[in-house]
Design an enzyme around this catalytic site. Sequence first.
Site, short mmCIF file in Angstrom:
data_model
loop_
_atom_site.label_atom_id
_atom_site.label_comp_id
_atom_site.label_asym_id
_atom_site.label_seq_id
_atom_site.Cartn_x
_atom_site.Cartn_y
_atom_site.Cartn_z
N CYS A 163 5.10 -3.05 3.93
CA CYS A 163 4.44 -2.30 2.86
C CYS A 163 3.62 -3.29 2.03
CB CYS A 163 5.46 -1.57 1.99
SG CYS A 163 4.71 -0.67 0.61
N ASN B 45 1.16 -2.89 -0.54
CA ASN B 45 1.15 -2.74 -1.99
C ASN B 45 2.54 -3.04 -2.57
OD1 ASN B 45 -1.57 -1.90 -2.36
ND2 ASN B 45 -1.04 0.14 -1.63
N HIS C 55 -1.07 1.59 12.60
CA HIS C 55 -2.21 2.23 11.94
C HIS C 55 -3.23 2.72 12.96
CE1 HIS C 55 -1.35 1.12 7.72
NE2 HIS C 55 -0.67 0.14 8.27
N GLU D 293 -0.27 8.49 4.92
CA GLU D 293 0.76 7.55 5.33
C GLU D 293 1.90 8.20 6.13
OE1 GLU D 293 2.49 4.62 2.88
OE2 GLU D 293 0.75 4.38 1.56
N ARG D 294 2.34 7.50 7.16
CA ARG D 294 3.56 7.89 7.88
C ARG D 294 4.70 8.00 6.88
NH1 ARG D 294 6.24 3.69 12.15
NH2 ARG D 294 6.19 2.44 10.25
N CYS E 263 -3.02 2.36 0.15
CA CYS E 263 -2.11 1.85 1.18
C CYS E 263 -2.56 0.43 1.50
CB CYS E 263 -2.17 2.74 2.42
SG CYS E 263 -1.13 2.17 3.79
N THR F 123 -1.30 -2.01 3.66
CA THR F 123 -1.45 -2.31 5.09
C THR F 123 -2.58 -1.47 5.68
OG1 THR F 123 0.33 -0.71 5.56
CG2 THR F 123 0.93 -3.06 5.52
N GLY F 124 -2.78 -0.27 5.12
CA GLY F 124 -3.89 0.57 5.57
C GLY F 124 -5.24 -0.06 5.26
N1 LIG Z 1 3.96 4.46 5.14
C1 LIG Z 1 4.00 3.10 5.74
C2 LIG Z 1 4.86 2.16 4.87
C3 LIG Z 1 4.24 1.89 3.51
C4 LIG Z 1 2.87 1.25 3.64
C5 LIG Z 1 1.98 1.30 2.39
N2 LIG Z 1 2.51 1.92 1.22
C6 LIG Z 1 1.38 -0.08 2.10
O1 LIG Z 1 1.06 -0.37 0.94
O2 LIG Z 1 1.19 -0.84 3.08
C7 LIG Z 1 4.58 3.20 7.16
O3 LIG Z 1 5.33 4.16 7.44
O4 LIG Z 1 4.29 2.30 7.95
#
Ligand SMILES: N[C@H](CCC[C@H](N)C(=O)O)C(=O)O
Length: 285
Positions: free
Chosen positions: A75, A77, A166, A215-216, A224, A226-227
């Site tokens: 994650c 953020n 992603h 997000e998943r 997000c 990582t997004g």
């Molecule tokens: N929903 C993401 C995890 C949180 C990622 C996101 N909040 C960030 O800031 O990277 C997943 O299932 O891979």
Amino acid sequence: MRIRFTKMQGAGNDFVVLDETTQRLNLTPAHYRFLADRHFGVGADQILTVRPAPQPDVDFEYVIHNADGGEVEQCGNGSRCFVRFVREQGLTDKTTVRVKVHGGVITLQEMPDGQVTVDMGAPVFDLPQVPFAAAYATAVNDTTWQLVLSNGDAVKVGVVSMGNPHAVQVVADVDTAPVLAQGPLIENHAAFPKRVNAGFMQVLSRNALRLRVFERGAGETLACGTGACAAVVTGIRWGLLDPCVTVQTHGGTLTIEWQGGDTPVRMIGPATTVFNGEITIPDTL
Ligand SMILES: N[C@H](CCC[C@H](N)C(=O)O)C(=O)O
């Protein structure tokens, strides 16, 4: 069970942070869902847990659960909030900390201006490691796949792991993009055996983009991390972006840098403590 928590946010992506450095809370997925619930609990996109270092070359372990209660690998953020938390709580006086996450080891640095820099590690394109099942998609070229969604839409995505999976597509305008219609269909597409985060990016220039992410395990969030990394990496691979990109999200702005190949992705952005609190988790969850 009465527990203490800290509510934090990074570019509007919000978190409940738990300190397990002295004792485990032994929470279940139902407990994480309760804490994330915006009506019956605290409310958050993810729950972040701080644990003692599991190995000598890191300072802490960082465990992440989505609002749906599932544990995930990374994650972005949240990692910026992590370093702010451990420093504010007096768990370390270091400004640079190394943290073990499910997806690997990341290095976090709190800057004098309060922004946080994160070395997110190198992106992974090897499909089985994303994981991505190519049999359920059509290759457009060596960096692009076509997915046919259950509503009949066909979308062209870049596929990459930042520790977590992603799928990123380019759209003309993020404000009118079908994020809420296509997001859950991409998240649960058969090509992604562990589901996937669905990114929608509008390229503004070679150094700027706007991004929305479904997000998943959490739905659309205000940002997000990582997004943002996945979108920049994908845009660079598609020849649309230069190595340093400003990513504008509904919740704030992130700076992402990637020099290509196996070099690490660097993310810079904010981290904010909103409030500290206590809550009783019902025994009958
Ligand atoms: N929903 C993401 C995890 C949180 C990622 C996101 N909040 C960030 O800031 O990277 C997943 O299932 O891979």
